[in-house]
Design a protein around this motif. Sequence first.
Motif, PDB file in Angstrom:
ATOM      1  N   ASP A  51      67.070  92.994  29.392  1.00 22.54           N
ATOM      2  CA  ASP A  51      67.149  92.368  30.713  1.00 22.54           C
ATOM      3  C   ASP A  51      68.526  91.787  31.012  1.00 22.54           C
ATOM      4  O   ASP A  51      68.651  90.824  31.772  1.00 22.54           O
ATOM      5  CB  ASP A  51      66.074  91.280  30.873  1.00 22.54           C
ATOM      6  CG  ASP A  51      64.681  91.829  30.664  1.00 22.54           C
ATOM      7  OD1 ASP A  51      64.373  92.877  31.265  1.00 22.54           O
ATOM      8  OD2 ASP A  51      63.918  91.243  29.880  1.00 22.54           O
ATOM      9  N   THR A 109      59.583  91.724  29.220  1.00 15.73           N
ATOM     10  CA  THR A 109      59.220  92.398  30.472  1.00 15.73           C
ATOM     11  C   THR A 109      58.712  93.819  30.286  1.00 15.73           C
ATOM     12  O   THR A 109      58.035  94.341  31.167  1.00 15.73           O
ATOM     13  CB  THR A 109      60.429  92.420  31.424  1.00 15.73           C
ATOM     14  OG1 THR A 109      61.533  93.066  30.787  1.00 15.73           O
ATOM     15  CG2 THR A 109      60.836  91.007  31.818  1.00 15.73           C
ATOM     16  N   GLN A 129      57.285  81.330  33.891  1.00 14.06           N
ATOM     17  CA  GLN A 129      56.583  82.143  34.888  1.00 14.06           C
ATOM     18  C   GLN A 129      56.158  81.287  36.078  1.00 14.06           C
ATOM     19  O   GLN A 129      56.300  81.695  37.243  1.00 14.06           O
ATOM     20  CB  GLN A 129      55.357  82.788  34.245  1.00 14.06           C
ATOM     21  CG  GLN A 129      54.524  83.659  35.191  1.00 14.06           C
ATOM     22  CD  GLN A 129      55.238  84.932  35.567  1.00 14.06           C
ATOM     23  OE1 GLN A 129      55.861  85.577  34.732  1.00 14.06           O
ATOM     24  NE2 GLN A 129      55.148  85.314  36.833  1.00 14.06           N
ATOM     25  N   GLY A 141      58.799  80.745  38.555  1.00  6.33           N
ATOM     26  CA  GLY A 141      59.260  81.938  39.256  1.00  6.33           C
ATOM     27  C   GLY A 141      60.541  82.543  38.729  1.00  6.33           C
ATOM     28  O   GLY A 141      61.121  83.427  39.378  1.00  6.33           O
ATOM     29  N   TYR A 189      60.985  84.574  36.252  1.00  5.53           N
ATOM     30  CA  TYR A 189      60.859  85.973  35.865  1.00  5.53           C
ATOM     31  C   TYR A 189      60.879  86.902  37.075  1.00  5.53           C
ATOM     32  O   TYR A 189      61.428  87.997  37.022  1.00  5.53           O
ATOM     33  CB  TYR A 189      59.568  86.202  35.077  1.00  5.53           C
ATOM     34  CG  TYR A 189      59.564  85.598  33.697  1.00  5.53           C
ATOM     35  CD1 TYR A 189      60.607  85.811  32.804  1.00  5.53           C
ATOM     36  CD2 TYR A 189      58.497  84.814  33.265  1.00  5.53           C
ATOM     37  CE1 TYR A 189      60.599  85.255  31.526  1.00  5.53           C
ATOM     38  CE2 TYR A 189      58.469  84.262  31.994  1.00  5.53           C
ATOM     39  CZ  TYR A 189      59.527  84.486  31.137  1.00  5.53           C
ATOM     40  OH  TYR A 189      59.505  83.932  29.876  1.00  5.53           O
ATOM     41  N   THR A 190      60.277  86.478  38.148  1.00  9.92           N
ATOM     42  CA  THR A 190      60.120  87.338  39.323  1.00  9.92           C
ATOM     43  C   THR A 190      61.152  87.087  40.408  1.00  9.92           C
ATOM     44  O   THR A 190      61.348  87.937  41.283  1.00  9.92           O
ATOM     45  CB  THR A 190      58.723  87.126  39.935  1.00  9.92           C
ATOM     46  OG1 THR A 190      58.615  85.767  40.400  1.00  9.92           O
ATOM     47  CG2 THR A 190      57.635  87.415  38.909  1.00  9.92           C
ATOM     48  N   GLU A 210      60.648  84.819  42.551  1.00 10.91           N
ATOM     49  CA  GLU A 210      59.865  84.161  43.604  1.00 10.91           C
ATOM     50  C   GLU A 210      59.698  82.693  43.210  1.00 10.91           C
ATOM     51  O   GLU A 210      58.670  82.269  42.693  1.00 10.91           O
ATOM     52  CB  GLU A 210      58.521  84.858  43.766  1.00 10.91           C
ATOM     53  CG  GLU A 210      58.650  86.309  44.191  1.00 10.91           C
ATOM     54  CD  GLU A 210      57.321  87.022  44.273  1.00 10.91           C
ATOM     55  OE1 GLU A 210      56.278  86.386  44.003  1.00 10.91           O
ATOM     56  OE2 GLU A 210      57.317  88.222  44.585  1.00 10.91           O
ATOM     57  N   TYR A 211      60.749  81.921  43.477  1.00 13.79           N
ATOM     58  CA  TYR A 211      60.831  80.558  42.959  1.00 13.79           C
ATOM     59  C   TYR A 211      59.862  79.611  43.659  1.00 13.79           C
ATOM     60  O   TYR A 211      59.623  79.709  44.859  1.00 13.79           O
ATOM     61  CB  TYR A 211      62.260  80.035  43.116  1.00 13.79           C
ATOM     62  CG  TYR A 211      63.289  80.912  42.448  1.00 13.79           C
ATOM     63  CD1 TYR A 211      63.276  81.116  41.071  1.00 13.79           C
ATOM     64  CD2 TYR A 211      64.270  81.559  43.192  1.00 13.79           C
ATOM     65  CE1 TYR A 211      64.202  81.919  40.450  1.00 13.79           C
ATOM     66  CE2 TYR A 211      65.221  82.360  42.585  1.00 13.79           C
ATOM     67  CZ  TYR A 211      65.179  82.541  41.208  1.00 13.79           C
ATOM     68  OH  TYR A 211      66.106  83.345  40.611  1.00 13.79           O
TER      69      TYR A 211
END
Length: 344
Positions: free
Chosen positions: A36, A69, A119, A122, A124-125, A127-128
């Motif tokens: 990553d 991931t 997680q 957010g 990882y994605t 999308e905080y």
Amino acid sequence: MKRIVRIFACAAAFLLLAGCASGEKKKAEAELYAMDTVMDLTIYATNAEEALSAAQEEIYRLDGLLSYTRSDSQVSAINRGAGGAVEVPVEVMDLVSTAVAISQRTDGAFDITVAPLVQAWGFYTGEYTVPDKEALDEILPLVGSGLIRLDPGAKTVELEKTGMSIDLGGIAKGYASDVLVEMMKDRGVSSALLALAGNISAVGTKPGGDPWRVAVRDPRDGSAYVGILSVSDLTVATSGGYERYFESGGKRYHHIIDPKTGVPADSDLTSVTVISQSGTTADALSTGLFVMGMDKALALWRASKDFEAVFVTQDDRVVVTEGIADRFEFTGQSGGYAYEIASR
């Protein structure tokens, strides 16, 4: 996640601090994406291309084992099997065991079971979100390396509670650097610089015999540096809250989560750089010491023999431990930093 420390070496196109004389050695270099993150490998040797190819293959192999991931990784298998024992290769078990030991050494400041908290925020994605206290209170019982059960005989790792998960991202790149360094030595390579995100391993010296020069970034200014380390046969790993963060309600939230509170570490440090012969140790401790804060970090250093450190503090000090001070060139004056040497 670690910040890529700017490399000052012959391979760096943006700045040349010292001349290079490669002699009869050939130069091979590559940039790749694994675990990553972006990695840069530079090797000087008569067999440089072969060594580079082997290093890249090894990185991809380790990514297949240790990635959080990738659904086909051994880490993902452990996480899917939370609540029961999962058989894993000895290599994975040994690294999990090392991570647990470093968690104990840092009084839980470094902890691979922090993944559910990361997680929730957010990170990882992308999308905080800012979890409320209720959400964090539900997750915190799933965090703690004491909840990991290892059975060397059966070669199993067990996460005690359903819903737990581990992320080796704070130690895997350091481990990978150790593996690559040994590969280089086995192939007779005496000059290489291996930058695995924020973990930079110097194999031997530059081709001309000078130490490798690795700069420590100014956390407040991405184009400036607080100092330059001259290193040979060492790994330099840096962690800080300045690289990955988001803002909400006028407040900044960085990605280094305190496993005990579930929120970004309220540290009096802005970055920690650890220097060690062990990349695994340097990687994990750079995160753990950041979470611990200056006083506890220095106390751990004073009780240890296997690492040195450069601390950049919230009150604009650059504190270098005495064991590395003679190989550190302070350059933070223009940024308003004061320089100190910590002694035992």
